[in-house]
Enzyme design. Structure first.
Site, PDB file in Angstrom:
ATOM      1  N   HIS A 179       0.851  -1.197   0.000  1.00  0.00           N
ATOM      2  CA  HIS A 179       0.000   0.000   0.000  1.00  0.00           C
ATOM      3  C   HIS A 179       0.890   1.252   0.000  1.00  0.00           C
ATOM      4  CE1 HIS A 179      -2.218   3.168   2.242  1.00  0.00           C
ATOM      5  NE2 HIS A 179      -3.233   2.732   1.530  1.00  0.00           N
ATOM      6  N   ASN A 181       1.290   3.727   1.819  1.00  0.00           N
ATOM      7  CA  ASN A 181       1.922   4.175   3.057  1.00  0.00           C
ATOM      8  C   ASN A 181       2.913   3.178   3.637  1.00  0.00           C
ATOM      9  OD1 ASN A 181       0.483   6.505   2.945  1.00  0.00           O
ATOM     10  ND2 ASN A 181      -0.953   6.004   4.579  1.00  0.00           N
ATOM     11  N   LYS A 182       3.055   2.009   3.026  1.00  0.00           N
ATOM     12  CA  LYS A 182       3.956   1.006   3.592  1.00  0.00           C
ATOM     13  C   LYS A 182       5.412   1.298   3.214  1.00  0.00           C
ATOM     14  CE  LYS A 182       0.704  -1.462   5.625  1.00  0.00           C
ATOM     15  NZ  LYS A 182      -0.629  -1.125   5.180  1.00  0.00           N
ATOM     16  N   ASN A 183       6.354   0.599   3.855  1.00  0.00           N
ATOM     17  CA  ASN A 183       7.771   0.930   3.651  1.00  0.00           C
ATOM     18  C   ASN A 183       8.217   0.746   2.211  1.00  0.00           C
ATOM     19  OD1 ASN A 183       7.583   1.127   6.419  1.00  0.00           O
ATOM     20  ND2 ASN A 183       9.643   0.362   6.762  1.00  0.00           N
TER      21      ASN A 183
END
Ligand SMILES: *Cc1c(COP(=O)(O)O)cnc(C)c1O
Length: 374
Positions: A179, A181-183
């Protein structure tokens, strides 16, 4: 001063060009980029079978399907996670059984799992909140003792490790999210690491309508699969991100360390575990001392926003959502998760942030909390 978001994806120009190339190529959906992305993911996971998907939620849904979770089954998990973790259990027709969290790690309290096991328990979904890994040794010892399958909801721990081993390179089923917002991001996307390559054919069928194509151009369907394949447009973003993963993680660890050096510990906030080796620092979260504050968490967030700083909430304890209350869950059942869920805030942390940004966030927290001390 610029507005500081709580996270921002790090996309370089080469990645933007690579996406442009895919768009010009005429092949937008699953194709060569997805294959290349999966090959690199497989290498990262120590050669284990990995299949890319269009979300982390899809990875969890397919994992439950591969285990054969069905109506009447129980799946143990944490009440402090993105609600996808429990929703997928409901979607599979099974019952999510929540177990309270450890106040230090904010992950599921492994010592409380045994008491939640019943003859219907089939699996544990363990979540690495903020990228801090759940103790894998204790987790798998429990799973072996009670003959439970494990789904690692590692949506937040891509690039993290346990005892020197990359999360995903060992264990049972491991689900990652890409997603925005993930790293590591593909915009939207995810992948599932399989404990046995023999599961690949069923995983691929569940990923795309159950279709199996033969070399002669015919097809057969024997499973009602879903629609979970990743597009090449998305895979091109992932391919652009993977070479930077180690750097992203290192930078996040530096910034987290910077937070520990600068955050005023006399403010009464509960700080996260200071792990700069295993965690990938997906988020830097503190629990506000609400009982000693004259303002609510919402007001704190508003005041931070006025100072140009975004603050997130990840997450309210999900057993208190209406959907789960309707199943009989209620306030008071998981006091630690309720306490953390009520007071937790996510402070900005992303690779492009500067040390000066960390200073600014810490000063804003001090200013606000010192002023509203009850
Ligand atoms: C992001 C996330 C998911 C879901 O991933 P999507 O790609 O958004 O479907 C599941 N569990 C946790 C803990 C997450 O953070």
């Amino acid at each position: 001063m610029d507005f500081l978001p709580f996270t921002r994806p790090a996309i370089d120009e080469a990645t933007i060009s690579a996406v442009g190339e895919v768009l010009r190529s005429g092949w937008l959906t699953s194709g060569p980029k997805v294959q290349a992305f999966e090959t690199q993911l497989c290498d990262l996971m120590g050669g284990r079978a990995v299949r890319s998907l269009n979300s982390g939620t899809a990875a969890l849904e397919i994992a439950l399907d591969l285990i054969g979770i069905e109506a009447g089954d129980e799946v143990i998990t944490t009440p402090l996670s993105w609600v996808a973790t429990a929703n997928v259990v409901l979607l599979a027709g099974a019952r999510p059984v929540f177990v309270d969290i450890d106040p230090r790690t904010r992950n599921i309290d492994l010592n409380l799992i045994a008491a939640a096991v019943t003859p219907r328990t089939r699996a544990i979904i363990a979540v690495d909140l903020a990228g801090l890994p759940v103790d894998r040794d204790a987790l798998y010892a429990l799973a072996a003792q009670y003959r439970l399958r494990v789904i690692e909801d590692a949506a937040q721990s891509f690039g993290a490790s346990w005892n020197g081993r990359t999360i995903g390179s060992f264990g049972d089923l491991v689900a990652f999210s890409f997603h925005a917002n993930k790293n590591l991001t593909t915009g939207e996307g995810g992948c599932l690491v399989l404990p046995d390559p023999a599961l690949v054919p069923l995983c691929e069928k569940l990923r795309l309508q159950g279709v199996v194509r033969s070399p002669d151009g015919t097809m057969e369907v024997d499973v009602a699969g879903g629609k979970f394949n990743l597009a090449d447009i998305a895979a091109a973003i992932g391919l652009g991100q993977l070479p930077d993963l180690a750097e992203f993680t290192a930078r996040r660890r530096e910034l987290a360390q910077d937070y520990f050096a600068k955050f005023d510990t006399t403010l009464g906030c509960e700080l996260p575990v200071a792990d700069f080796v295993q965690s990938n620092w997906h988020m830097f979260q503190v629990v506000l001392p609400l009982a000693r504050m004259r303002i609510s968490r919402g007001e704190f967030i508003t005041r931070m926003k006025s100072s140009g700083i975004a603050v997130g909430v990840h997450y309210p304890a999900m057993h208190l959502f209406r959907l789960y209350r309707a199943m009989g869950y209620r306030e008071g059942q998981f006091p630690v998760a309720e306490h953390v869920g009520a007071g937790i805030v996510t402070l900005p942390l992303f690779p492009a942030m500067s040390s000066a940004d960390v200073t600014r966030v810490c000063l804003a927290c001090s200013e606000i909390l010192n002023e509203v001390w009850a």
